[in-house]
Design an enzyme around this catalytic site. Structure first.
Site, PDB file in Angstrom:
ATOM      1  N   GLU A 194       0.843  -1.198   0.000  1.00  0.00           N
ATOM      2  CA  GLU A 194       0.000   0.000   0.000  1.00  0.00           C
ATOM      3  C   GLU A 194       0.878   1.248   0.000  1.00  0.00           C
ATOM      4  OE1 GLU A 194      -2.724  -0.393   3.256  1.00  0.00           O
ATOM      5  OE2 GLU A 194      -3.351  -2.397   2.639  1.00  0.00           O
ATOM      6  N   HIS A 405     -17.408  -8.907   8.011  1.00  0.00           N
ATOM      7  CA  HIS A 405     -16.038  -8.422   8.129  1.00  0.00           C
ATOM      8  C   HIS A 405     -15.256  -9.296   9.088  1.00  0.00           C
ATOM      9  CE1 HIS A 405     -12.817  -5.498   9.579  1.00  0.00           C
ATOM     10  NE2 HIS A 405     -12.583  -5.677   8.299  1.00  0.00           N
ATOM     11  N   HIS A 478      -8.236  -7.729   2.201  1.00  0.00           N
ATOM     12  CA  HIS A 478      -7.438  -6.538   2.481  1.00  0.00           C
ATOM     13  C   HIS A 478      -6.128  -6.941   3.153  1.00  0.00           C
ATOM     14  CE1 HIS A 478     -10.235  -2.953   1.795  1.00  0.00           C
ATOM     15  NE2 HIS A 478     -10.765  -4.010   1.187  1.00  0.00           N
ATOM     16  N   GLU A 503      -8.577   5.441   1.799  1.00  0.00           N
ATOM     17  CA  GLU A 503      -8.400   5.643   3.234  1.00  0.00           C
ATOM     18  C   GLU A 503      -7.140   6.435   3.552  1.00  0.00           C
ATOM     19  OE1 GLU A 503      -8.248   1.775   4.937  1.00  0.00           O
ATOM     20  OE2 GLU A 503      -6.288   1.277   4.104  1.00  0.00           O
TER      21      GLU A 503
END
Length: 763
Positions: A194, A405, A478, A503
């Site tokens: 990321e 989640h 993720h 984000e």
């Protein structure tokens, strides 16, 4: 659209799947060269534009060379084989003992994605190599040459002289580029994907993740990556000392070890090492090379697999409005979840699209330092203020799917111990989707030190996806391993993060600069679907002290077209999609309309790091997304992809004339016009701006409606002031409006084009 096509094909589609071997034989032109033949071989792509040459050096080391339209892209590059922990290296002193070629042609239908159908046509060269010394060990290399690039892999067949219980410490594959290419890259970090992309000359590249994208001095674009990463370790690229413009693959290690890959039996097939090639950046994005190098779908019943547009209790935690942990600021409450469901039910298209709803922070384990306490997570027990059954049932009553989640915080053993029970619970509740998380910046906590990109975790990620498929659950991963095309083989693997997504804009002002979005499609986007979470209308992020989304609102709309994914989020808070009176903003209509699944994808305009236009078709509707970096610019988009002779209505969402990502990011102009295949649209993009367009075929009534709208009459009285006109016809008050009296003389009727708008800054 894809599922309806398959339903119509019926038995014919099953035959296509049932006869891959016979279709290969029918389409193949196989030849074989046994021992004693030349060690220099060449094979070309079906269209003859890509040439691959194979040979052995004087030391018996295999090497390959690559050209495109008679231009060298790679000089002879070593395929140095393997080094092992407790066995001699298998890397040189080879002789060619056999070779064969084969042609392959097929067309296959993906379950979902960027295209309705994909052609898989290539020429294959297989070489069999044998050590000339007493070891007499064999290594094969398979090359596949496509019109859009090449793939190759090593195969260690079953043999007496090679112990199948082996540990690989190095796989020596080189990429010796002909030129000092312009390069876009992120640094290699075995636990982080990321990151923001850097543009440099090739000579400044040291150690990078793949996909690694380049442009040659002649404008040819190419990208190095891998496909079909199964039971192996992720490959990065590092510079080779004393070799100009040369990178070599290196693999993620096991913890505290120089071992990269552990195997216990033969044969062994490595992932495909691949190089995509195109005349421009758009060719890379349109390429199907990675998917074609993966195995066909392994899931028989796919009726439950469907791309999803979703809302969720997530951005409010990212932006600082609420918390994952229990307490007064807990975001995952039954009442709050129902608010999101109500919003999605009212303002998204639950009748024609698969709409989902995510809740993060629902389960016990978030209190305290959750990123370090993965052993505390329960994947079945909700917090007391969250009634899981009630929320799921409420979602289903509103025709909305619930997205579960699962955050692991890097405690893999805790997750795996609960996985069977949790997945069964989700299936019993009618839940078909999971967003999983692996927050562990320094590697896994349990087993300690395992890397996200190492063999252990690569196997875990895939096993989780396969187990989810057994329970009819789709997965959005993720903090993942990078994508390598396994969504073809396991189409319930809908998307993954692995990107500096939206984000990061909330985490600090220096994150995700304007050019970031124009780089992603041609770098990270080449590894497959991205859960980027667009749709932020409150770009100043009211609840964040530091964050700021450096785009215009129109660019947020365009991202729904420029980013490929099987899970597309409507990420902002529901209230930010409404005006001060509680009415839904008109530009939200594009988010409601835009699909997630596509039948066709084109890239007519692109310059990596500067701008991009993506054009996509779903059924008979077309969607266009254009974005730019920190420079304002106009982009002309020819509409020659439309059917000749057919009129269409273009619904255009553009940056307003005075829009600017820093000073006026929310200003959006909306217009409709009749267009056809001979027309050209001009996207006038503000700094870090965008344009989103929906194009639909006109029906007679729609054509008349649009024509009347374009000729709308404003009835005014001679004594009306501009204020009266503005209030009556909802004109924007950041501009001064004048009526051109020369055009209307003494008439009481005027048309829109007779109202002149002048930005206040110019008056």
């Amino acid at each position: 659209m894809k599922k309806s096509i398959k339903a119509l094909l019926g038995i014919g589609f099953m035959i296509c799947l049932f006869l891959p071997t016979s279709s290969v034989e029918a389409a193949s032109d196989s030849t074989s060269n046994e021992e004693g033949g030349s060690s220099e071989l060449m094979i070309s792509s079906p269209n003859g534009e890509v040439d691959l040459n194979f040979s052995l050096t004087e030391e018996g080391i295999p090497q390959y060379q690559l050209s495109y339209n008679n231009m060298n892209l790679l000089e002879p590059s070593l395929l140095g084989g393997f080094e092992f922990k407790d066995q001699e290296a298998l890397s040189d002193n080879f002789e060619l003992i056999d070779s064969s070629t084969e042609s392959f042609e097929e067309e296959w239908l993906p379950e979902w994605g960027d295209k309705e159908k994909i052609e898989n046509n290539y020429e294959q060269l297989t070489v069999a190599l044998l050590e000339k010394d007493e070891n007499q060990r064999q290594m094969n290399i398979e090359f596949r040459v496509y019109d859009d690039g090449i793939g190759f892999r090593y195969v260690l067949p079953e043999q007496e002289n090679l112990d199948g219980n082996l540990e690989i410490t190095s796989e020596d594959t080189e990429f010796s580029f002909t030129d000092e290419n312009t390069s876009w890259w992120i640094p290699r970090d075995w636990d982080n994907y990321e990151l923001e992309y850097t543009e440099t000359p090739l000579s400044e590249v040291e150690d990078v993740h793949t996909p690694f994208t380049m442009e040659t001095p002649d404008g040819i674009h190419l990208s190095v990556h891998e496909a079909g990463l199964i039971d192996y370790s992720s490959m990065a690229l590092e510079e080779v000392e004393n070799k100009e413009n040369t990178l070599a693959g290196h693999l993620a290690p096991w913890p505290d070890s120089d071992v990269k890959v552990k195997k216990d039996s033969l044969p062994i097939e490595t992932p495909w090492r691949m190089i995509q090639i195109g005349k421009d950046a758009g060719d890379l994005f349109e390429s199907d090379l990675m998917l074609n190098l993966n195995e066909p779908n392994q899931i028989e019943d796919t009726s439950w697999i469907e791309p999803t547009k979703y809302v969720g209790v997530w951005w409010e935690m990212i932006s600082g409005k609420s918390e994952w942990a229990s307490g007064a600021d807990h975001g995952a409450t039954t009442e709050n979840a129902k608010k999101y469901i109500d919003f999605a039910s009212e303002f998204l298209d639950t009748k024609n699209q698969n709409i989902g709803m995510l809740v993060e922070g629902w389960n016990e384990g978030w209190d305290g330092e959750w990123a370090d306490n993965g052993d505390l997570f329960s994947f079945t027990q909700p917090y007391p203020d969250f009634d899981l059954d009630e929320v799921v049932n409420y979602a289903h009553k509103n025709n909305i799917g619930y997205i579960m989640h699962n955050e692991t915080s890097g405690d893999i053993l805790n997750y795996e111990e609960q996985m069977d029970e949790a997945y069964q619970l989700y299936q019993d509740l009618g839940i078909h989707s999971i967003k999983s998380g692996y927050v562990a910046d320094e590697g896994m906590h349990n087993p300690e030190g395992q890397h996200h990109h190492g063999q252990y975790m690569i196997n875990h990620y895939l096993e989780a996806v396969k187990k989810a498929a057994d329970h009819q659950i789709m997965v959005d991963t993720h903090e993942p391993i990078k994508g390598t095309g396994l969504e073809r083989t396991y189409p319930n693997w809908m998307s993954r993060e692995g990107v500096s997504g939206m984000e990061y804009s909330a985490f600090g002002e220096e994150n995700n600069p304007p050019e970031h979005d124009t780089i992603l499609p041609f770098t990270r986007g080449l590894s497959g679907p991205i859960d980027f979470t667009p749709g932020i209308f409150d770009t100043e992020i009211s609840h964040s002290d530091e964050g700021d989304v450096d785009t215009t609102r129109a660019k947020q709309l365009a991202l729904y077209v420029t980013i490929s994914t099987g899970t597309q989020m409507v990420a902002d808070l529901p209230e930010n999609y409404k005006d001060d009176n509680g009415n839904i903003l008109p530009e939200f209509q594009f988010i409601k309309d835009v699909p997630v699944d596509w039948d066709e994808t084109l890239v007519p305009n692109s310059e990596i790091g500067d701008y991009a236009t993506m054009v996509r078709r779903s059924g008979d509707e077309w969607y266009l997304g254009s974005i730019t970096d920190e420079e304002a610019r106009d982009i002309d988009i020819e509409l020659d992809f439309l059917d000749d002779g057919q009129e269409y209505v273009a619904e255009i969402y553009s940056d307003a004339d005075d829009a600017d990502y820093e000073d006026n990011p929310h200003a959006v102009d909306i217009e409709e016009k009749i267009v056809g295949s001979e027309d050209t649209l001009t996207a006038s993009l503000a700094r870090s701006g965008g344009q989103a367009v929906r194009i639909t075929p006109t029906a007679d009534e729609k054509r008349e409606e649009t024509s009347e709208m374009n000729k709308e009459e404003y009835t005014i009285k001679k004594e009306d002031t501009l204020f009266d006109i503005g209030m009556k016809y909802n004109l924007s008050w950041d501009k001064i409006y004048e009526v051109n009296r020369e055009q209307i003389a003494d008439s009481d009727l005027i048309y829109p084009e007779q109202i002149i708008s002048i930005p206040l800054s110019e008056k």
